[in-house]
Design an enzyme around this catalytic site. Structure first.
Site: not given
Ligand code: F6R
Length: 601
Positions: A2, A596
């Site tokens: 996000c 990530k």
């Protein structure tokens, strides 16, 4: 995982292009939905969002033509609620005059949602970001100002998050954009005629390098020509200067390589040089080392790749510093170790991003015990950095590709450096030579790695085995291969292989061994246990006649110390994974389902 971006400009203009570009810059964090909202001067909201990749959704919704004076963009990675149009962000409040988007998790979202529905609010989806907007709506409806409503709402929201929100509507003109930080990253950018805010710097730096860091428990009000930070708790205004961020955006470009992963593998000699330079000059190193030296118990805590570095780090500490350290997977830490911590203990939290929720949970479980909290991280300004008593930087610059490469190599080098400083035995490492040894390893192993990748490609499952210092490396090589090639690969101790997994071996079955020089004799036994049953042994290690004779394939590393040899093995393992991924037609930079920065439980 996000990401949010927001901007306020002076004159009404097409903002869609800026929002689209910011979204692309946030994409490395991982996402499955995308959305943008703009508010024009008349107070009308244009909201467009859907599940899917940025370019696909843009083809359908044409973000590029959205015009206004305030805008926000959000990339969502689903945790609460499936990836879908209603769950994509930003969200509107019930009557459509508040619009907002969040990053992170609102852990009491289910209870809040029930309250909002019971109060007659229009709740359109099942995503926790929508709760942020309704939480503000609740107080705006009671007549509170937007600032006061946001402060009260933030107290109702539990979890680690950041959100951006704006009020529209012709009746109550408002020209500001608001954002709150509580556990997730938030940075403000100040430009000529605009202010912006984002989860992180890559989406801000193309617009401005004048930045302001917002801290946990703070909110920021942005106008096109000014910003104001205040504490959520008591509303007190915080005086904070902006700073000039000087590292260029070229770090975020691919620089001629087909993928960021390959670029970042090739950046490793420079990253090592930067790390060693930072360590030689930094005042942070001595207090960090002294804390470890004085400790009763030492824990190295991380997740995924960072955990694998901890496994190698613990072996280095045992071997050189004669200091036992326990490598621990972060989600295991609280139940297995946190209850017995004392002020004599040291918890070293290792995280590239400094934002991994599992790591922050381990950190929180250690708080209050009196144990010293040490951080090893790559992202300056991260939550881990602020929460640590002392921290060390990995000094890698941006790592865009989802698979960690240069940050892993620097984690292992940093552990080696610390163990070398505390060394009780043997000559120290020739640190000045290390960057060129990494360079040499890339040069020498690139071709072999392509061959090994081609050899492994037809197999859907295999083993990587290590012993002593190379156990953590075998685990990391296997994780990298799984992550980008989608083949199954188990990394484990070579001595354990005969206790069960050996039964998997058949004629031609590939087993890759990673060995460091002092363990070559032991490893030969393990290699032979595989080859005499028809298995195909591939060896990564310093040149050794006996090992070479035992193996089918040999990937030689430069003639360096036992410890450095174990660390250099990372390079061909990364290259094998990269080439296998590309040859299978995958994008190694953005493996499916991964992100990530994992800011969720
Ligand atoms: C794999 C990878 C992940 C991360 C893990 C922890 O290539 O990158 O396994 O290592 O999610 O992330 P950090 O180090 O940011 O805490």
């Amino acid at each position: 995982m996000c990401g949010i971006f927001g901007i306020v400009v002076k004159e009404e203009q097409v903002l869609g292009g800026t929002l689209l570009e910011a979204s692309r810059r946030l994409a490395y964090r991982g996402y499955d939905s995308v959305g943008c909202a703009v508010i024009d001067r008349a107070g009308r909201i244009d909201l467009r969002k859907d599940a899917g990749k940025i370019e696909e959704v843009n083809d359908r919704l044409n973000f590029a033509d959205m015009a206004g004076v305030r805008g926000m963009a959000q990339l969502r990675w689903a945790t609460f609620g499936a990836p879908s149009q209603p769950n994509a962000q930003p969200h509107l409040d019930s009557d459509g005059d508040l619009v907002g988007a969040h990053n992170g998790n609102i852990v009491n979202h289910v209870a809040l949602r029930e309250q909002f529905i019971a109060s007659g609010f229009t709740v359109r989806g099942t995503n926790d970001g929508e709760s942020c907007v309704h939480a503000v709506e609740r107080y705006v409806d009671q007549g509170d100002s937007v600032v006061s409503s946001i402060r009260k709402a933030a107290r109702d929201l539990e979890g680690d998050y950041a959100f951006v929100i704006a009020r529209a509507g012709a009746e109550s003109p408002d020209e500001a954009l608001y954002a709150v930080k509580q556990g997730s990253g938030l940075v403000v950018g100040i430009g000529d005629g605009f202010c912006c805010v984002s989860s992180d710097l890559p989406s801000i730096l193309p617009l401005t390098n004048q930045v302001v860091r917002v801290r946990d428990g703070e909110m920021v009000t942005l106008h096109h020509d000014r910003f104001e930070i205040r504490r959520v708790e008591d509303g007190a205004v915080v005086d904070r200067e902006s700073e000039l961020f000087t590292e260029g955006m070229d770090a975020a470009e691919k620089g001629g390589y087909e993928h960021f992963m390959l670029k970042e593998i090739h950046e490793q000699p420079k990253a090592a040089e930067d790390l060693l330079h930072w360590l030689s000059a930094s005042p942070h190193v001595d207090p960090f080392v002294s804390s470890i030296e004085a400790a009763r118990h030492i824990y190295f805590v991380g997740c995924g790749t960072s955990y694998n570095a901890c496994v190698l780090g613990a072996a280095l500490f045992n071997r050189l510093a004669m200091k036992p350290a326990v490598p621990v997977l972060a989600p295991v830490f609280r139940e297995t170790f946190a209850h017995t911590l004392s002020s004599e203990d040291v918890v070293v939290l290792v995280s590239q991003s400094g934002e991994t929720k599992d790591v922050l949970n381990a950190l929180n479980s250690a708080r209050g015990s009196g144990a010293t909290i040490l951080g090893i991280l790559n992202v300056l300004g991260s939550t881990l950095m602020h929460a640590s008593d002392h921290y060390l930087l990995l000094a890698c610059g941006y790592e865009i590709s989802v698979p960690a490469t240069k940050t892993f190599l620097n984690q292992t080098l940093l552990f080696y450096y610390l163990a070398d400083r505390l060394r009780r035995t043997g000559p120290g490492e020739r640190w000045d030579d290390v960057p060129s040894r990494i360079e040499e390893t890339i040069r020498r192993t690139d071709g072999f790695s392509q061959e090994v990748a081609a050899l492994l490609k037809p197999f859907h499952e295999m083993y990587y085995l290590g012993y002593g210092l190379t156990l953590g490396m075998a685990m990391e090589g296997a994780l990298k291969l799984k992550e980008v090639s989608y083949a199954h690969c188990e990394g484990m101790l070579s001595a354990e292989f005969k206790h069960g997994p050996l039964s998997a071996v058949y004629d031609g079955y590939p087993v890759l061994f990673i060995t460091a020089p002092d363990d070559a004799k032991m490893m030969i036994n393990h290699v032979n246990e595989v080859t005499c049953r028809g298995g195909r042994a591939i060896i990564v290690g310093r040149e050794d006649d006996l090992l070479r004779k035992s193996a089918h394939d040999y990937l030689p590393l430069p003639a360096v110390s036992h410890e450095l040899s174990a660390i250099l093995a990372a390079v061909p393992l990364q290259l094998i994974s990269y080439y296998m991924s590309v040859s299978k037609g995958h994008n190694p930079d953005f493996p499916r389902n991964l992100s990530k920065t994992l800011t969720v439980d």
